[in-house]
Design an enzyme around this catalytic site. Structure first.
Site, short mmCIF file in Angstrom:
data_model
loop_
_atom_site.label_atom_id
_atom_site.label_comp_id
_atom_site.label_asym_id
_atom_site.label_seq_id
_atom_site.Cartn_x
_atom_site.Cartn_y
_atom_site.Cartn_z
N GLU A 124 32.83 -1.75 5.22
CA GLU A 124 34.10 -1.04 5.12
C GLU A 124 34.21 -0.33 3.78
OE1 GLU A 124 33.54 -4.21 5.87
OE2 GLU A 124 35.19 -5.10 7.00
N GLU B 244 23.14 -4.97 0.90
CA GLU B 244 23.00 -6.17 0.06
C GLU B 244 22.02 -5.91 -1.08
OE1 GLU B 244 22.26 -9.50 2.67
OE2 GLU B 244 24.33 -9.43 3.41
N1 THU Z 1 30.53 -8.09 5.15
C1 THU Z 1 30.98 -6.83 5.45
O1 THU Z 1 30.22 -5.85 5.35
N2 THU Z 1 32.25 -6.70 5.88
C2 THU Z 1 33.11 -7.73 6.10
O2 THU Z 1 34.26 -7.51 6.45
C3 THU Z 1 32.64 -9.10 5.94
C4 THU Z 1 31.36 -9.26 5.23
C5 THU Z 1 29.13 -8.25 4.72
C6 THU Z 1 28.95 -8.64 3.28
C7 THU Z 1 27.59 -9.31 3.31
O3 THU Z 1 26.59 -8.32 3.21
C8 THU Z 1 27.53 -9.93 4.70
O4 THU Z 1 28.52 -9.27 5.47
C9 THU Z 1 27.78 -11.42 4.73
O5 THU Z 1 28.96 -11.75 4.07
#
Ligand code: THU
Length: 162
Positions: A74, A63
């Site tokens: 992913e 993030e």
């Molecule tokens: N996120 C992922 O890494 N993969 C997903 O399939 C769903 C969401 C992450 C993005 C963000 O850092 C956090 O999860 C909350 O949305």
């Protein structure tokens, strides 16, 4: 079920596609989740891509203070596989994610953007990729579900449209 599967084995044609140890792949994703950088959402995600030589490429969400720049686990795993020149050897991807502070125990499936990236990954790999999700807090295959990319993103726009 012992967690192994022969995905897409083609008897009598080219070499058979190696089996993927799904339980081990999910554990790789859980390990990768431990490296997530998610101070803003508190939702940590790990991903792992199984290659045809038995090795694994990991990813975790990253993030940013500029929220919209955040990278999904992913996407990080897929980009890493590309950067290592092994995307063409991918067989399957596992993903686990949950809130670090208030776990729901739900199996997370890839977001819409990642589904579109998975369509492209299948094109590069030249095969269908199995997508495995399971609760982050479970172990092995407990609560695991498997999806095809075409089921996650039906009627997809892809390389064939260009
Ligand atoms: N996120 C992922 O890494 N993969 C997903 O399939 C769903 C969401 C992450 C993005 C963000 O850092 C956090 O999860 C909350 O949305």
């Amino acid at each position: 079920m012992d967690g192994r599967e022969a995905s897409g084995e083609r008897r009598g044609m080219t070499a058979a596609v190696p089996a993927v140890d799904v339980a081990a792949l999910l554990e790789e994703a859980r390990t990768a989740r431990g490296h997530a950088y998610a101070p803003y959402s508190g939702f940590t995600v790990g991903a792992a891509i199984a290659l045809d030589d038995g090795t694994v490429v990991r990813g975790a969400n990253v993030e940013n203070a500029s929220y919209g720049l955040s990278l999904c686990a992913e996407a990080v795993a897929l980009a890493s596989a590309h950067a290592s020149g092994v995307m063409g050897r991918a067989l399957a991807l596992a993903v686990v994610g949950d809130s670090a502070s208030a776990p729901s125990g739900v199996a997370v499936t890839p977001c819409g953007r990642c589904r579109q990236m998975l369509v492209e990954a299948e094109h590069v790999a030249g095969r269908a990729l199995a997508i495995h999700s399971a609760p982050a807090s479970a172990s092995g295959l407990e609560g695991a579900v498997r999806h095809a990319v075409a089921d996650l993103l039906p009627h997809a726009f892809g390389p064939g449209n260009l």
